[in-house]
Design a protein around this motif. Structure first.
Motif, PDB file in Angstrom:
ATOM      1  N   LYS A   1       0.855  -1.191   0.000  1.00 51.69           N
ATOM      2  CA  LYS A   1       0.000   0.000   0.000  1.00 51.69           C
ATOM      3  C   LYS A   1       0.889   1.238   0.000  1.00 51.69           C
ATOM      4  CE  LYS A   1      -3.876  -2.194   2.411  1.00 51.69           C
ATOM      5  NZ  LYS A   1      -4.775  -2.111   3.592  1.00 51.69           N
ATOM      6  N   GLU A   2       0.261   2.399  -0.256  1.00 55.02           N
ATOM      7  CA  GLU A   2       1.041   3.627  -0.309  1.00 55.02           C
ATOM      8  C   GLU A   2       1.301   4.231   1.059  1.00 55.02           C
ATOM      9  OE1 GLU A   2      -3.273   4.763  -1.432  1.00 55.02           O
ATOM     10  OE2 GLU A   2      -1.858   3.109  -1.727  1.00 55.02           O
ATOM     11  N   GLU A   3       0.742   3.617   2.112  1.00 56.15           N
ATOM     12  CA  GLU A   3       0.966   4.124   3.467  1.00 56.15           C
ATOM     13  C   GLU A   3       2.319   3.648   3.994  1.00 56.15           C
ATOM     14  OE1 GLU A   3      -2.632   2.140   4.716  1.00 56.15           O
ATOM     15  OE2 GLU A   3      -3.465   4.071   5.333  1.00 56.15           O
ATOM     16  N   VAL A   4       2.783   4.258   5.087  1.00 57.58           N
ATOM     17  CA  VAL A   4       4.071   3.872   5.669  1.00 57.58           C
ATOM     18  C   VAL A   4       3.963   3.790   7.191  1.00 57.58           C
ATOM     19  CG1 VAL A   4       5.416   4.897   3.799  1.00 57.58           C
ATOM     20  CG2 VAL A   4       4.902   6.256   5.843  1.00 57.58           C
ATOM     21  N   PHE A   5       4.868   2.995   7.755  1.00 52.14           N
ATOM     22  CA  PHE A   5       5.096   2.974   9.195  1.00 52.14           C
ATOM     23  C   PHE A   5       6.285   3.897   9.453  1.00 52.14           C
ATOM     24  CE2 PHE A   5       7.740   0.888  12.597  1.00 52.14           C
ATOM     25  CZ  PHE A   5       6.975   1.320  13.677  1.00 52.14           C
ATOM     26  N   ILE A   6       6.067   4.901  10.291  1.00 50.44           N
ATOM     27  CA  ILE A   6       7.146   5.825  10.632  1.00 50.44           C
ATOM     28  C   ILE A   6       7.896   5.249  11.835  1.00 50.44           C
ATOM     29  CG2 ILE A   6       7.727   8.156  11.371  1.00 50.44           C
ATOM     30  CD1 ILE A   6       5.151   9.102   9.982  1.00 50.44           C
ATOM     31  N   ILE A   7       9.174   4.978  11.642  1.00 51.80           N
ATOM     32  CA  ILE A   7       9.961   4.335  12.699  1.00 51.80           C
ATOM     33  C   ILE A   7      10.228   5.342  13.812  1.00 51.80           C
ATOM     34  CG2 ILE A   7      12.064   3.060  13.228  1.00 51.80           C
ATOM     35  CD1 ILE A   7      12.369   2.533  10.206  1.00 51.80           C
ATOM     36  N   PRO A   8       9.801   5.038  15.044  1.00 52.18           N
ATOM     37  CA  PRO A   8      10.083   5.944  16.162  1.00 52.18           C
ATOM     38  C   PRO A   8      11.586   6.069  16.395  1.00 52.18           C
ATOM     39  CG  PRO A   8       8.404   4.333  16.760  1.00 52.18           C
ATOM     40  CD  PRO A   8       8.987   3.877  15.460  1.00 52.18           C
ATOM     41  N   SER A   9      12.013   7.219  16.846  1.00 54.91           N
ATOM     42  CA  SER A   9      13.448   7.429  17.083  1.00 54.91           C
ATOM     43  C   SER A   9      13.973   6.519  18.189  1.00 54.91           C
ATOM     44  CB  SER A   9      13.710   8.893  17.449  1.00 54.91           C
ATOM     45  OG  SER A   9      12.960   9.271  18.594  1.00 54.91           O
ATOM     46  N   SER A  10      13.078   6.056  19.067  1.00 55.48           N
ATOM     47  CA  SER A  10      13.467   5.118  20.134  1.00 55.48           C
ATOM     48  C   SER A  10      12.730   3.791  19.939  1.00 55.48           C
ATOM     49  CB  SER A  10      13.127   5.717  21.502  1.00 55.48           C
ATOM     50  OG  SER A  10      11.735   6.052  21.567  1.00 55.48           O
TER      51      SER A  10
ATOM     52  N   LEU B   1      20.341  -0.900  12.831  1.00 52.03           N
ATOM     53  CA  LEU B   1      20.974   0.412  12.965  1.00 52.03           C
ATOM     54  C   LEU B   1      21.736   0.780  11.688  1.00 52.03           C
ATOM     55  CD1 LEU B   1      22.090   2.898  14.462  1.00 52.03           C
ATOM     56  CD2 LEU B   1      23.816   1.387  15.491  1.00 52.03           C
ATOM     57  N   LYS B   2      22.507  -0.166  11.130  1.00 48.34           N
ATOM     58  CA  LYS B   2      23.294   0.108   9.922  1.00 48.34           C
ATOM     59  C   LYS B   2      22.416   0.504   8.745  1.00 48.34           C
ATOM     60  CE  LYS B   2      27.168  -3.015  10.922  1.00 48.34           C
ATOM     61  NZ  LYS B   2      27.820  -4.290  10.511  1.00 48.34           N
ATOM     62  N   ASN B   3      21.242  -0.099   8.656  1.00 49.93           N
ATOM     63  CA  ASN B   3      20.393   0.119   7.488  1.00 49.93           C
ATOM     64  C   ASN B   3      19.396   1.257   7.643  1.00 49.93           C
ATOM     65  OD1 ASN B   3      20.559  -2.188   5.182  1.00 49.93           O
ATOM     66  ND2 ASN B   3      21.258  -2.988   7.159  1.00 49.93           N
ATOM     67  N   THR B   4      19.142   1.695   8.875  1.00 59.17           N
ATOM     68  CA  THR B   4      18.156   2.764   9.082  1.00 59.17           C
ATOM     69  C   THR B   4      18.744   3.998   9.734  1.00 59.17           C
ATOM     70  OG1 THR B   4      17.497   1.949  11.274  1.00 59.17           O
ATOM     71  CG2 THR B   4      16.327   1.036   9.354  1.00 59.17           C
ATOM     72  N   GLY B   5      19.900   3.839  10.410  1.00 60.38           N
ATOM     73  CA  GLY B   5      20.467   4.954  11.160  1.00 60.38           C
ATOM     74  C   GLY B   5      19.780   5.182  12.496  1.00 60.38           C
TER      75      GLY B   5
ATOM     76  N   ALA C   1      15.718   0.386   0.177  1.00 63.76           N
ATOM     77  CA  ALA C   1      15.330   0.582  -1.227  1.00 63.76           C
ATOM     78  C   ALA C   1      15.470   2.057  -1.602  1.00 63.76           C
ATOM     79  CB  ALA C   1      13.908   0.104  -1.449  1.00 63.76           C
ATOM     80  N   LYS C   2      15.848   2.293  -2.830  1.00 62.54           N
ATOM     81  CA  LYS C   2      16.151   3.656  -3.296  1.00 62.54           C
ATOM     82  C   LYS C   2      14.967   4.607  -3.104  1.00 62.54           C
ATOM     83  CE  LYS C   2      17.723   6.070  -7.474  1.00 62.54           C
ATOM     84  NZ  LYS C   2      18.128   5.871  -8.889  1.00 62.54           N
ATOM     85  N   GLU C   3      13.758   4.134  -3.351  1.00 61.37           N
ATOM     86  CA  GLU C   3      12.588   5.016  -3.344  1.00 61.37           C
ATOM     87  C   GLU C   3      11.897   5.092  -1.990  1.00 61.37           C
ATOM     88  OE1 GLU C   3      10.030   3.961  -6.572  1.00 61.37           O
ATOM     89  OE2 GLU C   3      11.615   4.191  -8.077  1.00 61.37           O
ATOM     90  N   VAL C   4      12.415   4.359  -0.996  1.00 59.31           N
ATOM     91  CA  VAL C   4      11.807   4.393   0.334  1.00 59.31           C
ATOM     92  C   VAL C   4      12.461   5.498   1.163  1.00 59.31           C
ATOM     93  CG1 VAL C   4      11.512   3.113   2.493  1.00 59.31           C
ATOM     94  CG2 VAL C   4      11.135   1.972   0.299  1.00 59.31           C
ATOM     95  N   GLN C   5      11.652   6.359   1.706  1.00 63.50           N
ATOM     96  CA  GLN C   5      12.167   7.474   2.506  1.00 63.50           C
ATOM     97  C   GLN C   5      12.775   6.950   3.799  1.00 63.50           C
ATOM     98  OE1 GLN C   5       9.284  10.538   3.249  1.00 63.50           O
ATOM     99  NE2 GLN C   5      10.613  11.680   4.640  1.00 63.50           N
ATOM    100  N   LYS C   6      13.952   7.435   4.124  1.00 63.93           N
ATOM    101  CA  LYS C   6      14.636   7.010   5.339  1.00 63.93           C
ATOM    102  C   LYS C   6      13.762   7.297   6.559  1.00 63.93           C
ATOM    103  CE  LYS C   6      18.256   5.457   3.299  1.00 63.93           C
ATOM    104  NZ  LYS C   6      18.451   3.992   3.224  1.00 63.93           N
ATOM    105  N   GLY C   7      13.756   6.333   7.480  1.00 63.87           N
ATOM    106  CA  GLY C   7      12.947   6.484   8.687  1.00 63.87           C
ATOM    107  C   GLY C   7      11.529   5.977   8.533  1.00 63.87           C
TER     108      GLY C   7
END
Length: 834
Positions: A35-44, A65-69, A132-138
């Motif tokens: 789907k076009e929705e996303v899960f926003i990864i919490p900073s913690s 950590l290496k892949n998402t920061g 993935a290139k088109e996936v927004q970080k986080g």
């Protein structure tokens, strides 16, 4: 109204962009809903890891950590809370053992696996989505994936005998395999050129057999040079690597090379080998590299070695090799001949079968199963549980399955990654030129040749990286491995009906090459293509956004070379080289500029094609020109080419009336001496396609960059009749000299020209073309202007030397000042520049 329609179009375009967000997962999952929705990864963000896989918790946390920061808080449990990422083992899932389900909602992520390895496979998919290139970080796109492997065995072999790779390098290699859902690391620990595993009951296997060089029991080989070279893994090292791999879902199968390929053993413990009066050579030219089958004490030694291996490696299988055994050794051995007489054997394959039956019993004694190369099927029946690795070709896998053995498809023609990836690259060529596309084309199950029950015995697919030529350049092991292993992973994992090269290549180049860089892999990038027409060089990028650089002086482009931006106008196109740079470490091979094909054909009918082409536009100078017939693919080689003729102003220059199969990739030589831009040139030839099979080829006509003056070659060394000195007189890049004896100080090879040759540079190359084997290590090249008095030129560096004559040269001589520590010497045609 127009404004409303425009706004609607913009809205739909942005919506489609969201819906088309590419995840570029390799290997391709079985089922995926996005789907076009996303899960926003919490900073913690909290990661919860099932207790059943808690040994992998650090691995999961660190790689997230290496892949998402984002630094996760990792805990052990099985409860899915809001805004968390849960990794759960559910053995009741209706999926194959390594399968998983990955569910991402706006509230969190759940990875559920049938087994711990299934969970880890789902974790790898999650990491790929995040990168993935088109996936927004986080963020993580909302997605539901159900996935499982096609084959239970997804393996890769690394040879650490010819070249030694330290413990950390092996760990890195395992990480890269895990990232591609490969689950077996085949560790080729012993061979002629080094024994790499500590065996406490036989300490000299590593104290002596792990080292080669001056004063060592093993001679220098495969680029190790005149210095001490080698290394080994202690038992603690091995146990550490095994545990490391298991935490990543990878099992390690060790290989002990027996009874052949055992020079490191017999050099350390000579009594293990046969006592013979006549030395015989293995296919690699090694002597004294076979275990004595008739020596009863050897089976006690093998028992102790295998026991220690099983204490280090918990995997079900021990690979005991069995390939390329120099059985002629046994024919010269009194103990082996006595055993043959006692058992009533009539050939040495039966002796080999006797050996492996005894080895199988030792392996079974320690609750393990035996694996071996396909040669162990010869000479008699073996245990039906013994797993066969079909390396010599697909037909050997068919034979194995028909005999009822579990079978791993590992044909050299598709899955040996020591093979060169193009005609001009370093690597073996005996099986095929094997690029990533060829690897991807491999189908492991020959459905037409096996029943459905026999097909079930094809347990999986595997690649192999033999390391003879991995000593240079730096990180060549990585270059030879990737992205070919990426292609192999999709063969091993994804459904057959989902395989599509264009789709795979899009995922690979859009996102996955960057993932390889992120993993620290110096992979081989895809080369551009450069064509020349009407004074213009035009370059085609291998994929969108590829960075191409060039050099105009015939040198290999570097990261500092000019960028290709627009077509280049030039008359000296032969000097240009082009290369793709992903970054400084991940590059393509350099490619030359090619003229467009002068002719082509494609037919599947039984017919005769008479082809006549005006090629005046293609010819632009005097010189030696080569006409090549190149099948469009390996599979379309039907047809015979004959009556090939070149005309200049309707006057015949040369004709080749004899028949040549397209499969042989004919290469025909023409001399053009009276070029004039007003001349008219025509090429005629006939193609006979005598079967209703596809015949398709491109025909190229290019001028050689070298001179080919008449030359006579002599030598102090005895030639091999199959590779005689005359091979150095034909200027065919595929033929070469092999001596029948090792070289020693004082030996020489002399090239004498019929007429003195004017040249600004002459390359004097030794070794097999593209192979740094049988080269001159110690020596130099000399040249003479009168055929009598010689001047010293370059000393040999890794088999190569160059001279820069100041006047016409009458003779060139290779002078050898020391042995090359190999059984023979090879030399190549001179490369004589105008």
């Amino acid at each position: 109204m127009k404004k409303s329609m425009l706004l609607l179009a913009v809205f739909l375009s942005s919506l489609n962009a969201l819906q088309a967000q590419k995840l570029d997962i390799i290997p391709k999952p079985v089922k995926i809903q996005q789907k076009e929705e996303v899960f926003i990864i919490p900073s913690s963000v909290q990661i919860i890891v099932d207790k059943k896989i808690q040994k992998s918790a650090d691995y999961i946390g660190n790689n997230f950590l290496k892949n998402t920061g984002i630094i996760p808080a990792v805990s052990i449990g099985n409860k899915h809370k809001k805004n968390t990422i849960l990794f759960l083992v559910d053995e009741k899932m209706n999926l194959p053992l390594d399968g998983y389900e990955l569910s991402v909602t706006k509230k969190g992520v759940r990875v559920k696996g049938k087994s711990s390895n299934g969970v880890l496979n789902g974790f790898q998919t999650l990491l790929q989505i995040c990168s993935a290139k088109e996936v927004q970080k986080g963020t993580i796109p909302v997605v539901k994936i159900q996935d499982y492997p096609r084959f239970e065995w997804r393996g890769m072999m690394l040879d650490v005998s010819r070249q030694f790779f330290d413990k950390q390098t092996v760990k890195n290699y395992i990480d890269w395999l895990a990232a591609h859902k490969m689950n077996v690391f085949h560790w080729h620990l012993t061979d002629d050129n080094g024994w790499r595993a500590e065996i406490k009951s036989m300490p000299d296997l590593t104290l002596k057999g792990a080292w080669r060089g001056p004063g060592e029991v093993l001679l220098p080989s495969y680029g190790s040079g005149n210095k001490r070279y080698g290394g080994y893994y202690t038992q603690d090292d091995i146990k550490e690597v095994v545990a490391y791999a298991l935490d990543r879902g990878v099992s390690i199968m060790p290989e002990i090379e027996i009874p052949g390929h055992s020079r490191a053993v017999t050099a350390a413990y000579p009594e293990i080998g046969c006592v013979t009066t006549q030395e015989t050579k293995s296919v690699q030219g090694e002597v004294k590299n076979v275990w004595c089958v008739g020596r009863e004490e050897n089976y006690q030694i093998l028992d102790s070695i295998i026991r220690e291996f099983t204490e280090m490696f918990p995997f079900d299988y021990i690979h005991v090799a069995g390939d390329e055994v120099n059985r002629a050794n046994w024919e010269q051995c009194a103990k082996c001949k006595a055993l043959m007489e006692k058992e009533g054997y009539t050939d040495t394959f039966q002796l080999q079968n006797y050996f492996f039956k005894r080895v199988e019993k030792i392996v079974e004694k320690y609750n393990r199963k035996t694996a071996g190369w396909n040669e162990i099927l010869k000479g008699g029946e073996i245990n039906p549980n013994t797993e066969i690795f079909a390396w010599q070709g697909i037909s050997y896998g068919i034979e194995s399955a028909k005999k009822g053995h579990p079978t791993i498809m590992i044909p050299g023609q598709f899955t040996y990654f020591d093979m060169a990836q193009s005609e001009n690259e370093r690597g073996h060529r005996w099986a095929a030129i094997t690029d990533t596309k060829r690897v991807y084309s491999f189908e492991p199950i020959p459905e037409n040749d096996l029943t459905s029950e026999q097909q079930k015995l094809i347990k999986g697919v595997q690649g192999a990286l033999w390391s003879e030529y991995l000593d240079r350049p730096t990180r060549f092991m990585e270059y030879q491995s990737y992205p070919r292993i990426s292609a192999l992973s999709e063969i091993a994992w994804s459904k057959k009906e989902d395989k599509n090269w264009d789709d795979f290549y899009g995922r690979l180049t859009n996102s996955h090459l960057q993932r390889l860089v992120n993993m620290g892999i110096a992979f081989r990038d895809f080369p551009p293509s450069a064509t020349y027409k009407s004074g213009i060089i035009t370059v085609t990028q291998p994929y969108e956004g590829a960075v191409v650089r060039y050099d105009a002086q015939g040198n290999e482009p570097t990261i500092l070379s000019p960028l290709y931006i627009n077509p280049i106008e030039t008359k000296s196109y032969e000097q240009y080289l082009f290369r793709t740079f992903f970054n400084e470490d991940s590059v393509s091979p350099a490619v030359k500029v090619e003229k467009l094909p002068i002719a082509s054909w494609n037919t599947s009918q039984v017919k005769t094609l008479t082809i006549s082409e005006n090629i005046s536009e293609n010819i632009d100078k005097n010189g030696i020109w080569y006409l090549t017939f190149n099948p469009t693919t390996d599979a379309v080689t039907s047809g015979i080419v004959r009556t090939v003729s070149l005309f200049e102003n309707d006057k015949l220059i040369q004709t080749y009336p004899e028949e040549k199969t397209l499969k042989s990739k004919p290469r025909l030589r023409f001399l053009i001496e009276n070029y004039n831009e007003k001349n008219n040139y025509r090429l005629n030839f006939i193609v006979d396609n005598k079967e209703a099979k596809e015949s398709s080829a491109r025909v190229n006509f290019n001028c050689s960059p070298y001179q080919e003056p008449e030359v006579k070659v002599t030598s102090s060394m005895t030639e091999n009749p199959k590779f005689p000195l005359s091979k150095l007189e034909d200027y065919n890049i595929e033929t070469y000299l092999r001596t029948d004896v090792p070289c020693v100080s004082g030996d020489w090879i002399l090239y004498t020209f019929t007429k003195p040759v004017v040249s600004f540079k002459i390359d004097v190359l030794t070794g097999i073309p593209h192979h740094p084997r049988f080269i001159v290590n110690d020596g130099y090249v000399e040249y003479s202007y009168n055929g009598v008095d010689f001047e010293k030129g370059d000393s040999y560096e890794y088999g190569n030397a160059t001279i820069f004559p100041k006047q016409a040269v009458k003779a060139v001589r290779i002078t050898i000042t020391g042995t090359n520590n190999e059984p023979i010497l090879a030399a190549q045609d001179l490369k004589i520049y105008p």
